[in-house]
Write a protein that holds these residues in place. Structure first.
Motif, PDB file in Angstrom:
ATOM      1  N   CYS A   1      62.301 -60.479  -9.670  1.00 49.69           N
ATOM      2  CA  CYS A   1      63.677 -60.692 -10.119  1.00 49.69           C
ATOM      3  C   CYS A   1      63.867 -60.129 -11.522  1.00 49.69           C
ATOM      4  O   CYS A   1      64.849 -59.433 -11.810  1.00 49.69           O
ATOM      5  N   VAL A   2      62.908 -60.400 -12.413  1.00 45.23           N
ATOM      6  CA  VAL A   2      62.963 -59.895 -13.795  1.00 45.23           C
ATOM      7  C   VAL A   2      62.944 -58.362 -13.802  1.00 45.23           C
ATOM      8  O   VAL A   2      63.662 -57.726 -14.591  1.00 45.23           O
ATOM      9  N   ILE A   3      62.120 -57.769 -12.948  1.00 45.40           N
ATOM     10  CA  ILE A   3      62.047 -56.304 -12.870  1.00 45.40           C
ATOM     11  C   ILE A   3      63.407 -55.713 -12.494  1.00 45.40           C
ATOM     12  O   ILE A   3      63.899 -54.759 -13.121  1.00 45.40           O
ATOM     13  N   GLY A   4      64.045 -56.276 -11.468  1.00 44.21           N
ATOM     14  CA  GLY A   4      65.373 -55.801 -11.066  1.00 44.21           C
ATOM     15  C   GLY A   4      66.403 -55.996 -12.146  1.00 44.21           C
ATOM     16  O   GLY A   4      67.268 -55.148 -12.381  1.00 44.21           O
ATOM     17  N   ALA A   5      66.302 -57.122 -12.859  1.00 46.37           N
ATOM     18  CA  ALA A   5      67.250 -57.407 -13.935  1.00 46.37           C
ATOM     19  C   ALA A   5      67.064 -56.452 -15.104  1.00 46.37           C
ATOM     20  O   ALA A   5      68.044 -55.938 -15.673  1.00 46.37           O
ATOM     21  N   ALA A   6      65.816 -56.193 -15.485  1.00 50.79           N
ATOM     22  CA  ALA A   6      65.552 -55.293 -16.615  1.00 50.79           C
ATOM     23  C   ALA A   6      66.132 -53.908 -16.354  1.00 50.79           C
ATOM     24  O   ALA A   6      66.722 -53.283 -17.253  1.00 50.79           O
ATOM     25  N   LYS A   7      65.968 -53.414 -15.141  1.00 51.72           N
ATOM     26  CA  LYS A   7      66.546 -52.107 -14.791  1.00 51.72           C
ATOM     27  C   LYS A   7      68.064 -52.127 -14.931  1.00 51.72           C
ATOM     28  O   LYS A   7      68.684 -51.177 -15.414  1.00 51.72           O
ATOM     29  N   ASP A   8      68.676 -53.242 -14.511  1.00 49.86           N
ATOM     30  CA  ASP A   8      70.134 -53.316 -14.584  1.00 49.86           C
ATOM     31  C   ASP A   8      70.625 -53.420 -16.021  1.00 49.86           C
ATOM     32  O   ASP A   8      71.693 -52.908 -16.356  1.00 49.86           O
ATOM     33  N   PHE A   9      69.855 -54.079 -16.894  1.00 50.54           N
ATOM     34  CA  PHE A   9      70.212 -54.103 -18.317  1.00 50.54           C
ATOM     35  C   PHE A   9      70.309 -52.672 -18.857  1.00 50.54           C
ATOM     36  O   PHE A   9      71.243 -52.321 -19.582  1.00 50.54           O
ATOM     37  N   ILE A  10      69.336 -51.841 -18.508  1.00 52.68           N
ATOM     38  CA  ILE A  10      69.342 -50.445 -18.973  1.00 52.68           C
ATOM     39  C   ILE A  10      70.528 -49.693 -18.384  1.00 52.68           C
ATOM     40  O   ILE A  10      71.218 -48.930 -19.073  1.00 52.68           O
ATOM     41  N   SER A  11      70.800 -49.923 -17.103  1.00 52.45           N
ATOM     42  CA  SER A  11      71.928 -49.261 -16.450  1.00 52.45           C
ATOM     43  C   SER A  11      73.257 -49.671 -17.071  1.00 52.45           C
ATOM     44  O   SER A  11      74.166 -48.859 -17.230  1.00 52.45           O
ATOM     45  N   TYR A  12      73.365 -50.945 -17.437  1.00 51.11           N
ATOM     46  CA  TYR A  12      74.620 -51.479 -17.991  1.00 51.11           C
ATOM     47  C   TYR A  12      74.861 -50.993 -19.410  1.00 51.11           C
ATOM     48  O   TYR A  12      75.967 -50.574 -19.761  1.00 51.11           O
ATOM     49  N   PHE A  13      73.800 -51.020 -20.234  1.00 49.82           N
ATOM     50  CA  PHE A  13      73.967 -50.684 -21.648  1.00 49.82           C
ATOM     51  C   PHE A  13      73.610 -49.233 -21.970  1.00 49.82           C
ATOM     52  O   PHE A  13      73.860 -48.778 -23.083  1.00 49.82           O
ATOM     53  N   HIS A  14      73.017 -48.510 -21.007  1.00 51.29           N
ATOM     54  CA  HIS A  14      72.524 -47.150 -21.260  1.00 51.29           C
ATOM     55  C   HIS A  14      71.601 -47.152 -22.477  1.00 51.29           C
ATOM     56  O   HIS A  14      71.637 -46.254 -23.315  1.00 51.29           O
ATOM     57  N   SER A  15      70.775 -48.161 -22.555  1.00 48.81           N
ATOM     58  CA  SER A  15      69.862 -48.333 -23.672  1.00 48.81           C
ATOM     59  C   SER A  15      68.732 -49.238 -23.215  1.00 48.81           C
ATOM     60  O   SER A  15      68.895 -50.051 -22.294  1.00 48.81           O
ATOM     61  N   ALA A  16      67.568 -49.096 -23.858  1.00 47.33           N
ATOM     62  CA  ALA A  16      66.451 -49.984 -23.550  1.00 47.33           C
ATOM     63  C   ALA A  16      66.408 -51.194 -24.478  1.00 47.33           C
ATOM     64  O   ALA A  16      65.630 -52.124 -24.247  1.00 47.33           O
ATOM     65  N   VAL A  17      67.209 -51.206 -25.518  1.00 49.28           N
ATOM     66  CA  VAL A  17      67.144 -52.262 -26.528  1.00 49.28           C
ATOM     67  C   VAL A  17      67.421 -53.632 -25.921  1.00 49.28           C
ATOM     68  O   VAL A  17      66.661 -54.599 -26.117  1.00 49.28           O
ATOM     69  N   GLU A  18      68.505 -53.740 -25.180  1.00 45.34           N
ATOM     70  CA  GLU A  18      68.884 -55.034 -24.612  1.00 45.34           C
ATOM     71  C   GLU A  18      67.879 -55.500 -23.562  1.00 45.34           C
ATOM     72  O   GLU A  18      67.614 -56.697 -23.435  1.00 45.34           O
ATOM     73  N   ALA A  19      67.330 -54.552 -22.807  1.00 44.93           N
ATOM     74  CA  ALA A  19      66.311 -54.914 -21.817  1.00 44.93           C
ATOM     75  C   ALA A  19      65.069 -55.485 -22.511  1.00 44.93           C
ATOM     76  O   ALA A  19      64.481 -56.470 -22.061  1.00 44.93           O
ATOM     77  N   LYS A  20      64.666 -54.853 -23.615  1.00 46.41           N
ATOM     78  CA  LYS A  20      63.513 -55.359 -24.359  1.00 46.41           C
ATOM     79  C   LYS A  20      63.803 -56.736 -24.952  1.00 46.41           C
ATOM     80  O   LYS A  20      62.916 -57.610 -24.987  1.00 46.41           O
ATOM     81  N   ASN A  21      65.025 -56.942 -25.413  1.00 47.10           N
ATOM     82  CA  ASN A  21      65.412 -58.264 -25.901  1.00 47.10           C
ATOM     83  C   ASN A  21      65.335 -59.300 -24.780  1.00 47.10           C
ATOM     84  O   ASN A  21      64.903 -60.437 -24.997  1.00 47.10           O
ATOM     85  N   PHE A  22      65.754 -58.908 -23.600  1.00 50.68           N
ATOM     86  CA  PHE A  22      65.647 -59.783 -22.431  1.00 50.68           C
ATOM     87  C   PHE A  22      64.189 -60.128 -22.161  1.00 50.68           C
ATOM     88  O   PHE A  22      63.836 -61.295 -21.962  1.00 50.68           O
ATOM     89  N   CYS A  23      63.341 -59.114 -22.193  1.00 50.62           N
ATOM     90  CA  CYS A  23      61.915 -59.350 -21.957  1.00 50.62           C
ATOM     91  C   CYS A  23      61.329 -60.320 -22.974  1.00 50.62           C
ATOM     92  O   CYS A  23      60.412 -61.094 -22.658  1.00 50.62           O
TER      93      CYS A  23
END
Length: 380
Positions: A336-358
């Motif tokens: 679930c986290v893996i799918g969510a992390a990918k969507d964070f990147i897709s939504y923000f067009h950035s890895a920053v928010e995904a890393k914050n999520f992690c």
């Protein structure tokens, strides 16, 4: 985002978040099965001057149209036809860019437009083909706003012009002029994925027939991307309140459990959006549903659910984490986290928010989350 907007968004466009996940899966694994661990009108009068042709070439032909002025929709309107007519008018009489400018203004102040943004961008794409006859020219003027619905609309109309009798022999050449084929670019993905939407339209939503037509494309990646468009259109049809015989409330995983092996990956990457609808957005219930799917596809189902967890919370880290933590074990939570992390990147067009999520998830999940973020952002 206030509660009303979130509810409308869930009803309207949450499903289309899968488009970027589908692209990423087939981009990263282009020639093999992916690893599973990891949508007050004015009266219109139209006269088409130019003829249409299924022939694909690099020449741009602009159709001339006469159309009476259509006024903007009243503030707060919830009339789909009103927005459709207005954006069509702007596209034909001004430009694709002007239609998107108006839509983005409406999006910022009207939750109904938020909910219907993807099908409305389809509208702009379809009508754009009346100005730009060839796929590459129509794409040149496109905008990826609202999960690339414009490009899907272009492909729907292009396929309609080719026609059912000639689509098999022409399918493989339709996207040939789109840049980035060798690198599996997002534009190229939107083209071949959009073919699936178009095939559903010309087959009158016959899913199995559309899947087999996708197989006229050369390459596993192209076929899988087209299959994803077919499945997405099947769910969109249901979201619009139209009847599809290829979804069953009593069996929310269908048709994934009824198609051949080569068609399953794209299906499972989409189906949780429908499962959530029929379970009234009960994530715990959909975790349970994913546990019941055939072995080898449970991780994909869970990753699809992670995408929905992010999508339905507008990629809010704490809210997404709470949904993923409804999984009962490490594997369910991780996928679930893996799918969510990918969507964070897709939504923000950035890895920053995904890393914050992690960074806010438990220690046993952080490595998988961060590894996914780095790898996915590199391919994005």
């Amino acid at each position: 985002m206030e509660k009303e907007k979130i509810v409308n968004l869930l009803k309207g466009v949450a499903v289309v978040l899968a488009v970027i996940v589908l692209w990423s899966v087939f981009k990263v694994f282009p020639e093999k099965k992916p690893e599973t661990i990891v949508s007050n009108s004015g009266e219109k009068s139209q006269e088409v001057i130019a003829t249409t042709s299924p022939k694909i070439s690099s020449t741009t032909t602009v159709a001339k149209k006469t159309i009476k002025e259509v006024l903007p929709c009243p503030q707060g309107s919830g009339d789909f036809n009103c927005y459709m007519d207005y954006y069509e008018y702007l596209t034909l009489n001004k430009s694709v860019a002007e239609a998107f400018r108006a839509m983005k203004e409406d999006f910022a102040k009207n939750s109904y437009v938020v909910a219907q943004c993807h099908p409305l961008t389809h509208v702009i794409g379809r009508v754009a083909t009346e100005k730009y006859k060839e796929v590459n020219e129509a794409f040149k003027y496109g905008d990826p706003f609202c999960w690339s619905g414009y490009y899907h609309g272009v492909m729907e109309k292009i396929i309609e012009k080719v026609g059912i009798s000639k689509v098999s022999e022409n399918l493989d050449s339709i996207c040939s002029l789109i840049p980035g084929k060798d690198s599996y670019s997002f534009d190229y993905y939107n083209c071949v994925h959009g073919l699936g939407h178009g095939l559903m339209a010309i087959t009158e939503n016959e899913l199995f027939e559309s899947l087999k037509l996708c197989d006229n494309l050369s390459g596993f990646w192209e076929q899988g991307s087209c299959h994803g468009g077919v499945y997405m259109e099947n769910v969109i049809i249901d979201n619009k309140g139209e009847k599809t015989k290829y979804l069953k409330p009593e069996d929310p995983i269908y048709p994934c459990n009824a198609v051949g092996e080569k068609y399953k990956t794209s299906c499972y990457l989409m189906q949780t959006s429908y499962a959530l609808k029929v379970s009234r957005q009960d994530f715990s219930k959909v975790f349970e549903i994913c546990r019941s799917v055939e072995e080898g596809y449970r991780a994909l189902c869970l990753q699809s659910l992670g995408r929905d967890a992010s999508g339905q919370t507008s990629s809010n880290a704490e809210a997404t984490r709470a949904k993923c933590y409804l999984g009962i074990d490490h594997s369910e939570k991780l996928n679930c986290v893996i799918g969510a992390a990918k969507d964070f990147i897709s939504y923000f067009h950035s890895a920053v928010e995904a890393k914050n999520f992690c960074s806010i998830i438990s220690d046993d999940l952080i490595k998988g989350c961060l590894d996914t973020t780095v790898a996915y952002y590199r391919s994005f």
